[in-house]
Scaffold this active site. Structure first.
Site, PDB file in Angstrom:
ATOM      1  N   GLY A  47      17.280 -24.141  45.747  1.00 46.91           N
ATOM      2  CA  GLY A  47      16.983 -23.274  46.874  1.00 46.91           C
ATOM      3  C   GLY A  47      17.356 -21.848  46.523  1.00 46.91           C
ATOM      4  N   GLN A  52      20.103 -13.223  47.968  1.00 45.83           N
ATOM      5  CA  GLN A  52      20.472 -13.421  46.564  1.00 45.83           C
ATOM      6  C   GLN A  52      19.660 -12.542  45.617  1.00 45.83           C
ATOM      7  OE1 GLN A  52      20.296 -17.952  46.886  1.00 45.83           O
ATOM      8  NE2 GLN A  52      21.885 -17.657  45.353  1.00 45.83           N
ATOM      9  N   CYS A 100      25.695 -22.905  42.825  1.00 47.29           N
ATOM     10  CA  CYS A 100      24.972 -21.792  43.434  1.00 47.29           C
ATOM     11  C   CYS A 100      24.545 -20.850  42.327  1.00 47.29           C
ATOM     12  CB  CYS A 100      25.877 -21.066  44.438  1.00 47.29           C
ATOM     13  SG  CYS A 100      25.073 -19.657  45.235  1.00 47.29           S
ATOM     14  N   LEU A 101      23.296 -20.394  42.394  1.00 44.70           N
ATOM     15  CA  LEU A 101      22.804 -19.475  41.365  1.00 44.70           C
ATOM     16  C   LEU A 101      23.574 -18.154  41.372  1.00 44.70           C
ATOM     17  CD1 LEU A 101      18.978 -20.136  41.823  1.00 44.70           C
ATOM     18  CD2 LEU A 101      20.490 -21.069  40.043  1.00 44.70           C
ATOM     19  N   HIS A 142      23.724 -24.881  52.835  1.00 42.59           N
ATOM     20  CA  HIS A 142      24.100 -23.967  51.751  1.00 42.59           C
ATOM     21  C   HIS A 142      23.243 -22.691  51.791  1.00 42.59           C
ATOM     22  CE1 HIS A 142      25.275 -23.126  47.404  1.00 42.59           C
ATOM     23  NE2 HIS A 142      24.269 -22.294  47.611  1.00 42.59           N
ATOM     24  N   GLU A 143      21.919 -22.878  51.889  1.00 45.49           N
ATOM     25  CA  GLU A 143      21.043 -21.694  51.848  1.00 45.49           C
ATOM     26  C   GLU A 143      21.232 -20.821  53.087  1.00 45.49           C
ATOM     27  OE1 GLU A 143      19.775 -20.884  49.159  1.00 45.49           O
ATOM     28  OE2 GLU A 143      20.106 -22.819  48.206  1.00 45.49           O
ATOM     29  N   HIS A 146      23.990 -18.326  53.060  1.00 44.74           N
ATOM     30  CA  HIS A 146      23.734 -17.039  52.396  1.00 44.74           C
ATOM     31  C   HIS A 146      23.291 -15.974  53.401  1.00 44.74           C
ATOM     32  CE1 HIS A 146      24.231 -17.935  48.140  1.00 44.74           C
ATOM     33  NE2 HIS A 146      23.529 -19.050  48.261  1.00 44.74           N
TER      34      HIS A 146
HETATM   35 NI    NI Z   1      23.591 -20.500  46.733  1.00 45.96          NI
END
Ligand code: NI
Length: 178
Positions: A47, A52, A100-101, A142-143, A146
């Site tokens: 995701g 981000q 997480c990226l 999670h997304e 953000h």
């Molecule tokens: Ni993340």
């Protein structure tokens, strides 16, 4: 195809509360979403949230049929979700490993609601409403975190359960850049 740089933890743009999307079905919105999918797929993410890549909007994308970073997880439908609202459907909380990226190279065990309803809009402004559990529910929580400036380590209750992916999951493909 435009793959954007993914901001990393420490960048203050990851800590903002994002602005609602107000203009739907516009060329700019569709271009942003296409870039987000390019960026997510290039990074093998499950995701990605607009903050981000430095875009201050309540926009998340997620979904995959098979994901190299989470090879044992079931598929999650490919979804674009704007202005989401999450409602827990029970008090049940489950711990699961997340990465997480924006937090490359690490994984942590994070408590999340087991069952949720989420409601938001698609790129045309049509309502999306689903009740989900399992990894789908984890990914959405999670997304959407953000969008309120939260990264998963701030949701952890036991920081002994934070570690390097290469140590925790040495057999994982591409475990050195997530
Ligand atoms: Ni993340």
């Amino acid at each position: 195809m435009t793959v954007h740089e993914i901001l990393k933890m420490g960048d203050p743009r990851l800590l903002r509360v994002a602005q609602p999307v107000r203009a739907f079905d516009t060329p700019a919105l569709h271009a942003l979403i296409a870039d987000m999918f390019d960026t997510m797929e290039a990074a093998q993410g499950a995701g990605l949230a607009a903050p981000q890549i430095g875009v201050d909007l309540q926009l998340v994308i997620f979904g995959f049929t098979h994901n190299a970073r989470y090879p044992d997880r079931p598929p999650v439908p490919r979804t674009v979700l704007l202005n989401p609202v999450i409602t827990p459907l029970s008090d049940e909380v489950v711990d699961g490993w997340e990465g997480c990226l924006s937090v490359p190279g690490l994984r942590g065990r994070v408590p999340r609601f087991a069952h949720i309803r989420y409601r938001g809009l698609d790129p045309a402004g049509q309502v999306i409403e689903r009740e989900v559990d399992g990894f789908h529910a984890v990914v959405v929580q999670h997304e959407c975190d953000h969008l309120i400036g939260r990264l998963y380590p701030t949701r952890m209750t036991d920081l002994t359960q934070l570690g390097f992916t290469s140590v925790l999951f040495p057999d994982l493909v591409d475990n050195d850049d997530d």
